[in-house]
Design a protein around this motif. Structure first.
Motif, PDB file in Angstrom:
ATOM      1  N   SER A 107      59.847  51.464  48.043  1.00 42.68           N
ATOM      2  CA  SER A 107      59.329  50.697  49.175  1.00 42.68           C
ATOM      3  C   SER A 107      59.751  49.232  49.128  1.00 42.68           C
ATOM      4  O   SER A 107      59.373  48.450  49.993  1.00 42.68           O
ATOM      5  N   SER A 108      60.520  48.847  48.124  1.00 43.42           N
ATOM      6  CA  SER A 108      60.920  47.443  48.002  1.00 43.42           C
ATOM      7  C   SER A 108      62.034  47.118  49.006  1.00 43.42           C
ATOM      8  O   SER A 108      62.623  47.996  49.629  1.00 43.42           O
ATOM      9  N   LEU A 109      62.323  45.835  49.151  1.00 44.60           N
ATOM     10  CA  LEU A 109      63.324  45.347  50.088  1.00 44.60           C
ATOM     11  C   LEU A 109      64.730  45.758  49.644  1.00 44.60           C
ATOM     12  O   LEU A 109      65.086  45.616  48.477  1.00 44.60           O
ATOM     13  N   TYR A 110      65.529  46.249  50.584  1.00 44.28           N
ATOM     14  CA  TYR A 110      66.911  46.632  50.282  1.00 44.28           C
ATOM     15  C   TYR A 110      67.775  45.384  50.174  1.00 44.28           C
ATOM     16  O   TYR A 110      67.709  44.493  51.007  1.00 44.28           O
ATOM     17  N   PRO A 141      72.199  39.906  56.781  1.00 43.30           N
ATOM     18  CA  PRO A 141      71.498  40.054  58.056  1.00 43.30           C
ATOM     19  C   PRO A 141      71.908  41.281  58.875  1.00 43.30           C
ATOM     20  O   PRO A 141      71.068  41.936  59.473  1.00 43.30           O
ATOM     21  N   VAL A 142      73.180  41.611  58.880  1.00 39.35           N
ATOM     22  CA  VAL A 142      73.640  42.748  59.683  1.00 39.35           C
ATOM     23  C   VAL A 142      73.109  44.079  59.147  1.00 39.35           C
ATOM     24  O   VAL A 142      73.068  45.071  59.860  1.00 39.35           O
ATOM     25  N   LEU A 143      72.659  44.103  57.898  1.00 36.61           N
ATOM     26  CA  LEU A 143      72.111  45.325  57.303  1.00 36.61           C
ATOM     27  C   LEU A 143      70.588  45.354  57.374  1.00 36.61           C
ATOM     28  O   LEU A 143      69.942  46.129  56.683  1.00 36.61           O
ATOM     29  N   GLY A 144      70.013  44.531  58.220  1.00 38.27           N
ATOM     30  CA  GLY A 144      68.572  44.465  58.366  1.00 38.27           C
ATOM     31  C   GLY A 144      67.947  45.778  58.811  1.00 38.27           C
ATOM     32  O   GLY A 144      66.779  46.047  58.549  1.00 38.27           O
ATOM     33  N   PHE A 145      68.730  46.639  59.477  1.00 41.28           N
ATOM     34  CA  PHE A 145      68.214  47.926  59.950  1.00 41.28           C
ATOM     35  C   PHE A 145      67.807  48.843  58.801  1.00 41.28           C
ATOM     36  O   PHE A 145      67.031  49.769  58.997  1.00 41.28           O
ATOM     37  N   VAL A 146      68.314  48.587  57.600  1.00 38.32           N
ATOM     38  CA  VAL A 146      67.998  49.445  56.459  1.00 38.32           C
ATOM     39  C   VAL A 146      66.500  49.398  56.161  1.00 38.32           C
ATOM     40  O   VAL A 146      65.881  50.414  55.865  1.00 38.32           O
ATOM     41  N   ASP A 147      65.899  48.205  56.274  1.00 40.85           N
ATOM     42  CA  ASP A 147      64.466  48.062  56.001  1.00 40.85           C
ATOM     43  C   ASP A 147      63.606  48.263  57.231  1.00 40.85           C
ATOM     44  O   ASP A 147      62.400  48.393  57.116  1.00 40.85           O
ATOM     45  N   SER A 148      64.180  48.266  58.406  1.00 36.13           N
ATOM     46  CA  SER A 148      63.368  48.400  59.617  1.00 36.13           C
ATOM     47  C   SER A 148      63.367  49.844  60.105  1.00 36.13           C
ATOM     48  O   SER A 148      63.705  50.141  61.228  1.00 36.13           O
ATOM     49  N   SER A 149      63.001  50.735  59.222  1.00 36.62           N
ATOM     50  CA  SER A 149      63.010  52.153  59.559  1.00 36.62           C
ATOM     51  C   SER A 149      61.728  52.576  60.246  1.00 36.62           C
ATOM     52  O   SER A 149      60.723  51.900  60.218  1.00 36.62           O
ATOM     53  N   ILE A 198      64.644  49.329  39.882  1.00 35.85           N
ATOM     54  CA  ILE A 198      65.725  49.156  40.856  1.00 35.85           C
ATOM     55  C   ILE A 198      65.565  47.853  41.619  1.00 35.85           C
ATOM     56  O   ILE A 198      66.140  47.671  42.680  1.00 35.85           O
ATOM     57  N   ARG A 199      64.810  46.950  41.098  1.00 38.95           N
ATOM     58  CA  ARG A 199      64.611  45.640  41.741  1.00 38.95           C
ATOM     59  C   ARG A 199      65.951  44.910  41.827  1.00 38.95           C
ATOM     60  O   ARG A 199      66.907  45.231  41.133  1.00 38.95           O
ATOM     61  N   SER A 200      65.997  43.892  42.645  1.00 36.70           N
ATOM     62  CA  SER A 200      67.232  43.139  42.897  1.00 36.70           C
ATOM     63  C   SER A 200      67.779  42.493  41.632  1.00 36.70           C
ATOM     64  O   SER A 200      67.037  42.038  40.788  1.00 36.70           O
ATOM     65  N   LEU A 217      66.109  54.328  48.495  1.00 38.80           N
ATOM     66  CA  LEU A 217      65.908  55.659  47.925  1.00 38.80           C
ATOM     67  C   LEU A 217      67.192  56.154  47.255  1.00 38.80           C
ATOM     68  O   LEU A 217      67.156  56.713  46.159  1.00 38.80           O
ATOM     69  N   HIS A 218      68.319  55.920  47.903  1.00 36.70           N
ATOM     70  CA  HIS A 218      69.625  56.289  47.342  1.00 36.70           C
ATOM     71  C   HIS A 218      69.841  55.566  46.016  1.00 36.70           C
ATOM     72  O   HIS A 218      70.297  56.163  45.027  1.00 36.70           O
ATOM     73  N   LYS A 219      69.491  54.290  45.982  1.00 39.07           N
ATOM     74  CA  LYS A 219      69.620  53.504  44.745  1.00 39.07           C
ATOM     75  C   LYS A 219      68.672  54.035  43.670  1.00 39.07           C
ATOM     76  O   LYS A 219      69.040  54.132  42.502  1.00 39.07           O
ATOM     77  N   TYR A 220      67.467  54.414  44.074  1.00 42.28           N
ATOM     78  CA  TYR A 220      66.454  54.907  43.131  1.00 42.28           C
ATOM     79  C   TYR A 220      66.899  56.206  42.457  1.00 42.28           C
ATOM     80  O   TYR A 220      66.812  56.334  41.241  1.00 42.28           O
ATOM     81  N   VAL A 221      67.391  57.162  43.222  1.00 39.10           N
ATOM     82  CA  VAL A 221      67.748  58.457  42.630  1.00 39.10           C
ATOM     83  C   VAL A 221      69.033  58.384  41.808  1.00 39.10           C
ATOM     84  O   VAL A 221      69.271  59.257  40.982  1.00 39.10           O
ATOM     85  N   ASN A 222      69.833  57.336  41.996  1.00 43.17           N
ATOM     86  CA  ASN A 222      71.078  57.191  41.239  1.00 43.17           C
ATOM     87  C   ASN A 222      70.973  56.206  40.080  1.00 43.17           C
ATOM     88  O   ASN A 222      71.982  55.851  39.482  1.00 43.17           O
TER      89      ASN A 222
END
Length: 162
Positions: free
Chosen positions: A108-111, A146-154, A136-138, A123-128
């Motif tokens: 649930s953390s920020l991508y 900014p252009v990848l903001g959609f990853v967290d706005s699910s 898996i923190r930053s 989730l992809h980062k977590y399972v790998n």
């Protein structure tokens, strides 16, 4: 007659002022739209990923969210049925593998984007991750793009949709 002329002059001044305000409003709207268009264009041009990869990324996230919702619903249903069955039969439940609170918090953390490691979601980062207890923190190399903001706005962020 003079009162009529004064009222007419006041009305005409009011109409002129109203016209200026309307023009000013439309100019303000146009400026905001142009600034947003320029900002969007610049962020897309400076994006570390290509347009086609971005499309793939969005498709991946949609699929991941649908499957996660489906699997979570299925797992929760089985667990609820087992608990209700045990309640009425006064028995002990079978053991179900459900992620721990720490696991839920990690996914649930920020991508953050890391050009050295390509993960399409948290989730992809977590399972790998390499080790089961690895966080898996930053890291220092991770950046928020900014252009990848959609990853967290699910859609999964809103409870009613679950």
């Amino acid at each position: 007659m003079e009162k009529f002329r004064a009222v007419l002059d006041l009305h005409l001044k009011h109409r002129n002022t109203l016209g200026y305000v309307l023009v000013l409003g439309w100019v303000l709207i146009a400026v905001v739209i142009i600034v947003l268009l320029i900002f969007t264009s610049i962020t897309r041009c400076l994006s570390p990923v290509s347009f086609l990869q971005l499309k793939f990324w969005k498709i991946y996230l949609e699929q991941e969210q649908q499957i996660l919702k489906s699997q979570a619903t299925e797992h929760a249903t089985k667990l609820a049925k087992e608990n209700i069955k045990c309640f009425f039969e006064c028995s002990h439940p079978k053991e179900y593998n459900t992620p721990s609170i720490k696991d839920w918090q990690q996914i649930s953390s920020l991508y953050t984007f890391n050009p050295k490691e390509q993960y399409y979601s948290i989730l992809h980062k977590y399972v790998n991750r390499k080790e089961k207890n690895q966080s898996i923190r930053s890291s220092k190399e991770d950046v928020v793009v900014p252009v990848l903001g959609f990853v967290d706005s699910s859609d999964m962020n809103s409870t009613p949709d679950l």
